[in-house]
Design an enzyme around this catalytic site. Structure first.
Site, PDB file in Angstrom:
ATOM      1  N   ALA A   1     -47.241 -10.508-129.265  1.00  0.00           N
ATOM      2  CA  ALA A   1     -48.098 -10.002-128.104  1.00  0.00           C
ATOM      3  C   ALA A   1     -48.724  -8.849-128.125  1.00  0.00           C
ATOM      4  O   ALA A   1     -48.691  -7.822-127.530  1.00  0.00           O
ATOM      5  CB  ALA A   1     -47.443 -10.215-126.468  1.00  0.00           C
ATOM      6  N   LEU A   2     -49.278  -8.543-129.389  1.00  0.00           N
ATOM      7  CA  LEU A   2     -49.568  -7.523-129.928  1.00  0.00           C
ATOM      8  C   LEU A   2     -50.738  -6.729-129.161  1.00  0.00           C
ATOM      9  O   LEU A   2     -51.723  -7.530-128.809  1.00  0.00           O
ATOM     10  CB  LEU A   2     -50.091  -7.558-131.511  1.00  0.00           C
ATOM     11  CG  LEU A   2     -49.092  -8.113-132.400  1.00  0.00           C
ATOM     12  CD1 LEU A   2     -49.741  -8.086-133.885  1.00  0.00           C
ATOM     13  CD2 LEU A   2     -47.795  -7.348-132.481  1.00  0.00           C
TER      14      LEU A   2
ATOM     15  N   GLY B   1     -51.097  -0.435-128.857  1.00  0.00           N
ATOM     16  CA  GLY B   1     -50.101   0.274-129.396  1.00  0.00           C
ATOM     17  C   GLY B   1     -49.511  -0.157-130.504  1.00  0.00           C
ATOM     18  O   GLY B   1     -49.017   0.554-131.424  1.00  0.00           O
ATOM     19  N   HIS B   2     -49.116  -1.429-130.821  1.00  0.00           N
ATOM     20  CA  HIS B   2     -48.595  -1.970-132.093  1.00  0.00           C
ATOM     21  C   HIS B   2     -49.648  -1.767-133.362  1.00  0.00           C
ATOM     22  O   HIS B   2     -49.175  -1.406-134.320  1.00  0.00           O
ATOM     23  CB  HIS B   2     -48.539  -3.571-131.777  1.00  0.00           C
ATOM     24  CG  HIS B   2     -47.508  -4.093-130.937  1.00  0.00           C
ATOM     25  ND1 HIS B   2     -47.778  -4.698-129.779  1.00  0.00           N
ATOM     26  CD2 HIS B   2     -46.166  -3.773-130.960  1.00  0.00           C
ATOM     27  CE1 HIS B   2     -46.831  -5.019-129.121  1.00  0.00           C
ATOM     28  NE2 HIS B   2     -45.776  -4.358-129.861  1.00  0.00           N
TER      29      HIS B   2
ATOM     30  N   LEU C   1     -49.229   4.822-126.456  1.00  0.00           N
ATOM     31  CA  LEU C   1     -50.471   4.684-126.307  1.00  0.00           C
ATOM     32  C   LEU C   1     -50.548   3.891-124.809  1.00  0.00           C
ATOM     33  O   LEU C   1     -49.767   3.126-124.497  1.00  0.00           O
ATOM     34  CB  LEU C   1     -51.197   3.667-127.255  1.00  0.00           C
ATOM     35  CG  LEU C   1     -52.028   4.315-128.313  1.00  0.00           C
ATOM     36  CD1 LEU C   1     -51.121   5.081-129.225  1.00  0.00           C
ATOM     37  CD2 LEU C   1     -52.701   3.252-129.008  1.00  0.00           C
TER      38      LEU C   1
END
Length: 282
Positions: free
Chosen positions: A32-33, A36-37, A178
Site C-alpha cells: 500500500a505504498l 513516504g515509501h 513525510l
C-alpha cells in the site's frame, strides 16, 4: 524492475549480480505504498548499486486479527509505482511460507526493555514479530543499508537494537516522516479513512505541534495532561496513549533536563483505524 516471489530465486539473482562487490539497499514495506515509501526508495537508489523493496504483510506482528485482515493490499498499484524507478530496483513480494519456511511464528527477542514501552504495552508480541521479519529479510537480502521511516520511531530503535545485539552487518538508516498536505503522517492505514476523517485527522499533528510549545513552558506531566484534554474534547478521536520519552532509551520522561532529547509519541483511533505519530520536542 524485476519481481521475485521466492527468496531462493532472489538470492540467485543477487549472487549473479556479484552482490558481494556492490552496495545493496533494502526498503522493507507492507505494501500500500505512499509517498513516504517512495521517498525511502529514492534515498536507497541514490546511495546503493542495487535496491530491494520487500512487499509483505507480516502476520506475526499483528496482535489484532481484524487489523491484519483489513490491512490494505495493493500489489498491482505498488508495482506500478516502483516501475517508475530504474532497473536498480528489485521487488521481493513473497507469501508467508516462503519467508518463514512454513513455520509462521515469531521468535522471542530481548530488546533491553525497548519492547515494553508505548507500542509494546498496547500490542502484545508486536515487536517480536517485527524483529523476526526484519531479521529474516536481512538474512535473505544481505543488505549494506536498510531504510525505515521515523513515523515508526520506536520500531526504528528496536531494529537498531536488534542489529547491535545480533551483530548483523547492516547499516540501519532512519528517514524523516513525510506528511500529507494537512500534516497527517503518511501511512498505509490512511487509505482506510473516510475522506472527511482523513482531513479531520490533521488534528493529531496540530496537537503535537502545539504540545511542543506547551513543553517549552510547562512540565512533562502538564504537557501530557494538555494533550489528553485536547483529545477528550474532540469526539472524533479516541486517545490510546500519549507519552513523552527519552529519544534514546524510549523510557517515559519524568523531569526535564538540558542534556536529554525528548520526543512525544501518540496513538489514537478514528473511524476504527489506529494511527500513530511522534515529534521531537527539543
Amino acid at each position: 524492475m524485476s519481481l521475485y516471489r521466492e527468496k531462493e530465486k532472489l538470492q540467485n539473482f543477487l549472487s549473479d549480480q556479484h552482490q558481494d562487490q556492490l552496495k545493496t539497499g533494502l526498503v522493507p514495506t507492507m505494501g500500500a505504498l505512499h509517498e513516504g515509501h517512495i521517498s525511502l526508495i529514492h534515498k536507497a537508489v541514490s546511495e546503493n548499486d542495487l535496491v530491494v523493496v520487500s512487499i509483505f504483510v507480516n502476520p506475526t506482528q499483528f496482535n489484532n486479527a481484524d487489523d491484519l485482515d483489513k490491512y490494505p493490499r495493493t500489489l498491482e498499484a505498488d508495482l506500478e509505482k516502483i516501475n517508475a524507478f530504474n532497473d536498480k530496483v528489485i521487488v521481493y513480494a513473497p507469501d508467508a511460507n516462503d519467508v518463514y519456511d512454513s513455520n509462521v511464528a515469531a521468535t522471542n527477542f530481548d530488546f533491553d526493555g525497548l519492547e515494553f514501552e508505548m507500542e509494546g504495552k498496547h500490542r502484545a508480541g508486536h515487536f517480536d514479530g517485527v524483529g523476526t521479519i526484519v531479521k529474516k529479510l536481512f538474512e535473505i537480502v544481505k543488505p549494506t543499508n536498510a531504510y525505515f521511516g521515523e513515523k515508526d520511531f520506536q520500531q526504528l530503535q528496536i531494529i537498531k537494537k536488534m542489529v547491535a545485539k545480533t551483530q548483523l552487518p547492516v547499516n540501519v538508516i532512519g528517514c524523516p516522516i513525510l506528511r500529507e498536505a494537512n500534516g497527517l503522517a503518511m501511512s498505509s492505514r490512511n487509505e482506510r479513512l473516510s475522506k472527511e476523517m482523513r482531513q479531520n485527522a490533521a488534528f493529531i499533528f496540530k496537537t503535537l505541534m502545539k504540545s511542543k510549545e506547551v513543553f517549552g513552558q510547562e512540565s512533562i506531566t502538564a504537557t501530557k495532561d494538555w494533550v489528553t484534554n485536547q483529545f477528550a474534547e474532540n469526539h472524533d478521536f479516541e486517545l490510546e496513549y500519549v507519552e513523552i520519552a527519552d529519544e534514546h532509551t524510549l523510557k517515559p520522561a519524568i523531569e526535564k533536563t538540558k542534556e536529554q532529547k525528548y520526543r512525544a509519541f501518540i496513538a489514537v483511533y478514528t473511524d476504527g483505524v489506529r494511527l500513530i505519530d511522534n515529534i521531537a520536542l527539543n
